[in-house]
Design a protein around this motif. Sequence first.
Motif, PDB file in Angstrom:
ATOM      1  N   ILE A 129       0.718  -1.429  -0.077  1.00  0.00           N
ATOM      2  CA  ILE A 129       0.173  -0.024   0.060  1.00  0.00           C
ATOM      3  C   ILE A 129       0.847   0.983  -0.012  1.00  0.00           C
ATOM      4  O   ILE A 129       1.920   1.133   0.308  1.00  0.00           O
ATOM      5  CB  ILE A 129      -0.897  -0.103   1.181  1.00  0.00           C
ATOM      6  N   THR A 176       1.341   5.770  -1.588  1.00  0.00           N
ATOM      7  CA  THR A 176       0.428   6.760  -2.372  1.00  0.00           C
ATOM      8  C   THR A 176       1.087   6.722  -3.933  1.00  0.00           C
ATOM      9  O   THR A 176       2.422   6.767  -4.530  1.00  0.00           O
ATOM     10  CB  THR A 176       0.707   7.978  -1.948  1.00  0.00           C
ATOM     11  N   LYS A 214      -4.290   7.286  -2.283  1.00  0.00           N
ATOM     12  CA  LYS A 214      -3.551   6.192  -1.219  1.00  0.00           C
ATOM     13  C   LYS A 214      -4.231   5.054  -2.357  1.00  0.00           C
ATOM     14  O   LYS A 214      -5.081   5.285  -3.247  1.00  0.00           O
ATOM     15  CB  LYS A 214      -4.868   6.027   0.369  1.00  0.00           C
ATOM     16  N   PHE A 240      -5.083   1.506  -2.369  1.00  0.00           N
ATOM     17  CA  PHE A 240      -5.332   0.319  -1.153  1.00  0.00           C
ATOM     18  C   PHE A 240      -5.461  -0.985  -1.404  1.00  0.00           C
ATOM     19  O   PHE A 240      -5.484  -1.948  -0.541  1.00  0.00           O
ATOM     20  CB  PHE A 240      -7.027   1.164  -0.634  1.00  0.00           C
ATOM     21  N   THR A 292      -6.937   2.803  -6.276  1.00  0.00           N
ATOM     22  CA  THR A 292      -6.683   4.126  -5.439  1.00  0.00           C
ATOM     23  C   THR A 292      -8.277   4.552  -5.161  1.00  0.00           C
ATOM     24  O   THR A 292      -9.464   4.046  -5.456  1.00  0.00           O
ATOM     25  CB  THR A 292      -6.177   5.530  -6.592  1.00  0.00           C
ATOM     26  N   LYS A 293      -7.754   5.157  -3.684  1.00  0.00           N
ATOM     27  CA  LYS A 293      -8.941   6.138  -3.384  1.00  0.00           C
ATOM     28  C   LYS A 293      -9.899   6.670  -4.175  1.00  0.00           C
ATOM     29  O   LYS A 293     -11.016   6.834  -3.644  1.00  0.00           O
ATOM     30  CB  LYS A 293      -9.111   6.881  -1.144  1.00  0.00           C
ATOM     31  N   ASP A 322       4.401   2.087   1.733  1.00  0.00           N
ATOM     32  CA  ASP A 322       4.292   1.861   3.166  1.00  0.00           C
ATOM     33  C   ASP A 322       5.502   1.556   3.484  1.00  0.00           C
ATOM     34  O   ASP A 322       5.245  -0.104   3.153  1.00  0.00           O
ATOM     35  CB  ASP A 322       3.069   1.513   3.454  1.00  0.00           C
TER      36      ASP A 322
END
Length: 394
Positions: free
Chosen positions: A49, A51, A56, A58, A71-72, A87
Amino acid sequence: MTRKLYYIDPYQMDFESKVIKIDEDERGFYVVLEETAFYPTGGGQPHDIGTLNGVKVFDVEEAEDGVRHYTKEKLPYGVVNVHGSIDQERRVDHMQQHSGQHIISAVFHDQFGIPTTSFHLGKDTATIDLDTEHLNDDLLKKAEEQVNKIIRDNMPVETKWMSVKEAAGYPLRKPLAVDGEVRLVVIPGIDYNGCGGTHPNFTGEVMAVKFLGWTKNKKQVRLEFVCGQRVLDKLGQKHQVVTGMKRIVPKPEHQLVEEVYEMIKVSKEKDKRIAELEEQLLQHEAREILSASQGERVIQRFFKARSIKVLQSLGKAIIEEASNAYLILVSEQDHQLQFVLAHGADVNRNMNEVAQQILPLIEGKGGGKPNFVQGGGKKVIDGETFAERVKALL
């Protein structure tokens, strides 16, 4: 197809890439890039995960058009290049767990003749299924020691791309399930395995492995374990629990289990004695009710906040002695009414039929044997009024 930077350098957490495609499917918005450091779900390892340009990511999955980054929200129209950021904590954790699994499986296979049949990397712990029906403490201790020795030896973890034919020259534990090129993960002298996951450069980066226990799973066993930072996290959690226990039970750690066991044993004995005394009190109460009823055809009592279990016990004690009487016991709870309806051995009537007539009064449910029913519902009328309505039916 997307160029996979995570195979070139699994430690690369930031990258720049050109956008190939922005689209949407049943999972949501996704982006396909020219190259990516995001690892997609596969081989028992969950996805990364992070960006893309601050948006973000996910989920990451491999598809026919390349690696899809879900993506969000949708990236702005006309975006050409993106900055990706992984991450790092999650990536390193997955590298530790996956490499730890390779070492564990190698030790069980080579040292104890027990092959691994599957691997699952969970959020808190990881598991492998082992092709055996039982493990014992001695074997687990020896295996764990061997695994941690390999980690401490800080051996290299190498990855090599080659043909299936070339891979056949290595001591693989299981046949490869792919054609064409295969990626081999090699810990020299320890493990040779076809694998598409991310791994550290040296076993020492796995830090440590701790077995947490095993359970039977069909005709195999499922071994639960943690590696790396998760070992420290588990130790911290357990230390908090033990510290909390020592505040309650002021004993040294090695005596806590025995002390808590004794406390539970004493508590159960007290509960048993309390239950016996409560039963005696109910028997005494039943005798008082029978004495006060003076041969009444319908024995009726109303209570506040008595459980249905108590009503049942009291009802049985009364009916055993009142062979030719009806019994109505009602208890009011906060927003409920509960009841027991019964009759003695010399009365011939199905109390289920009576219950079905009065249950609509409280929008309730209930039932039981012809001579003894129980039920409950909403307190839309008070308990005494409810009892009188039942008595009128009897």
